[in-house]
Scaffold this motif. Structure first.
Motif, short mmCIF file in Angstrom:
data_model
loop_
_atom_site.label_atom_id
_atom_site.label_comp_id
_atom_site.label_asym_id
_atom_site.label_seq_id
_atom_site.Cartn_x
_atom_site.Cartn_y
_atom_site.Cartn_z
N GLY A 16 0.80 -1.22 0.00
CA GLY A 16 0.00 0.00 0.00
C GLY A 16 0.83 1.27 0.00
O GLY A 16 2.03 1.26 0.28
N GLU A 17 0.16 2.37 -0.29
CA GLU A 17 0.82 3.68 -0.32
C GLU A 17 1.33 4.09 1.05
O GLU A 17 2.25 4.90 1.16
CB GLU A 17 -0.16 4.74 -0.84
N ALA A 18 0.73 3.57 2.10
CA ALA A 18 1.14 3.89 3.46
C ALA A 18 1.29 2.61 4.26
O ALA A 18 0.55 1.65 4.07
CB ALA A 18 0.11 4.81 4.13
N ASN A 22 7.54 0.88 1.67
CA ASN A 22 6.15 0.78 1.24
C ASN A 22 5.95 1.24 -0.20
O ASN A 22 6.89 1.61 -0.88
CB ASN A 22 5.27 1.59 2.19
N SER A 23 4.70 1.18 -0.63
CA SER A 23 4.27 1.61 -1.98
C SER A 23 4.82 0.71 -3.07
O SER A 23 5.22 1.18 -4.14
CB SER A 23 4.68 3.06 -2.23
N GLY A 24 4.83 -0.58 -2.83
CA GLY A 24 5.30 -1.53 -3.83
C GLY A 24 5.85 -2.77 -3.16
O GLY A 24 5.73 -2.94 -1.95
N SER A 72 5.72 -7.87 1.26
CA SER A 72 4.33 -7.59 0.94
C SER A 72 3.56 -8.89 0.70
O SER A 72 4.11 -9.87 0.19
CB SER A 72 4.28 -6.71 -0.31
N ASP A 90 1.93 -4.75 -9.11
CA ASP A 90 1.15 -3.56 -9.50
C ASP A 90 0.52 -3.68 -10.88
O ASP A 90 -0.22 -2.79 -11.31
CB ASP A 90 2.01 -2.29 -9.41
N SER A 129 -3.69 -0.38 -5.15
CA SER A 129 -3.69 -0.02 -3.74
C SER A 129 -3.89 1.47 -3.59
O SER A 129 -3.31 2.26 -4.34
CB SER A 129 -2.37 -0.43 -3.08
N VAL A 150 -5.74 1.58 4.37
CA VAL A 150 -5.12 1.05 3.15
C VAL A 150 -6.05 0.02 2.54
O VAL A 150 -6.54 -0.88 3.24
CB VAL A 150 -3.74 0.44 3.45
#
Length: 310
Positions: A39-41, A58-60, A90, A227, A232, A294
């Motif tokens: 998630g982005e956060a 995060n973010s990936g 993740s 992705d 997300s 998220v």
């Protein structure tokens, strides 16, 4: 040399809870945790005790789009006084690719690479998200089944048969891990693991990959990044929720939403919530990052989600 323990598992398998049990049992000694959220956060990093060193990426996924970030963090860790490194990839990451990053650095030893599997949803995830779920099973040296109290014996046997077909050498823990000591769990984690740090010195890249994949079933490798399949979003909200109100919102999630989690303001304290499939958990929490939600799915409509949580 720093020992590396990778604890993987598809979305909602219970990795964070499992890691917290191991940490409480003191099995890792002087350790650091790398927490990777798609998630982005990040949410889960704030749930660990303040005494633990936690690095969030995060973010990936550190197996693909954020692989360079993982490599840079590993460089920094070498200068620290760390005995053991725990990596929680993740939920939509590929275990095999995280392993490859570790074994290519001679300063790290891959001590264990396990996968947590939600016993209730495993068959569904195998059908619908095979590329990601199956990779985590095939690359594991041990599998820990979670949420065993949600299924009957017939479902359990079907799940174990599917897992064994994917990886016929893996150790499968099919007893509730909450009833076991941290030392017993630690012994299972390390069982049958390959010492890939030593392998890397005497094998070509193709042989290392095959060895660490435990690929004995002509598994067809795909090369999609997470992705490309999952979306997300992160939502910031100052809204205060009652527990029942939050549960009602989580029940409204469409089928395309695979995971929703967050920490929001409650009437008295923060509320931590987690929805995976149709399983919903809401509990009081002492954590930072309140006001963050998220949402991960194959299709996520931001306006709809913001309407629910803001």
């Amino acid at each position: 040399m720093i020992n590396v323990y990778i604890i993987s598992g598809f979305l909602g398998a219970g990795k964070t809870t499992f890691i917290k049990k191991l940490l409480a049992g003191g099995v890792f000694g002087k350790a650091m945790l790398i927490e990777n959220e798609f998630g982005e956060a990040g949410i889960d990093g704030s749930l660990f005790d303040d005494g633990l060193m936690v690095k969030e990426i995060n973010s990936g996924c550190i197996c693909c789009s954020l692989k360079g970030d993982l490599i840079n963090v590993l460089k920094d860790i070498k200068a620290m006084d760390i005995e053991n490194l725990i990596i929680e990839p993740s939920g939509v990451g590929k275990l095999s690719e995280v392993m490859m990053t570790i074994i290519q650095d001679d300063d790290f030893r891959l001590a264990s690479h396990i996968t947590m599997v939600d016993a209730k949803k495993a068959l569904s995830y195998h059908r619908n998200f095979r590329e990601f779920f199956d990779d985590q099973v095939i690359a594991a040296n041990a599998i820990v089944l979670s949420k065993l109290d949600t299924i009957d014996d017939e479902r359990l046997e079907s799940t174990k048969a599917m897992l064994s077909e994917l990886n016929d050498e893996v150790t499968i823990l099919d007893q509730p891990y909450r009833d076991m000591t941290a030392n017993d769990l630690f012994a299972i984690m390390k069982k049958d693991t390959c010492d890939c740090a030593e392998c890397a010195g005497c094998m070509h890249d193709e042989e290392i990959e095959e060895h660490c994949h435990h690929d004995h079933h002509d598994h067809h490798h795909h090369h999609h990044d997470a992705d490309e399949v999952f979306v997300s979003i992160a939502i910031k909200t100052d809204r205060h929720f009652k527990k029942d109100e939050l549960i009602d919102i989580l029940k409204q999630m469409p089928d395309e939403i695979v995971r929703v989690k967050g920490i929001v303001y409650g009437d008295e304290r923060y509320l931590y919530f987690d929805r995976s499939g149709d399983d919903i958990m809401v509990a009081r929490a002492n954590a930072s990052k309140a006001g963050t939600v998220v949402i991960i799915g194959t299709k996520v409509e931001r306006e709809v989600m913001e309407g629910l949580f803001k």
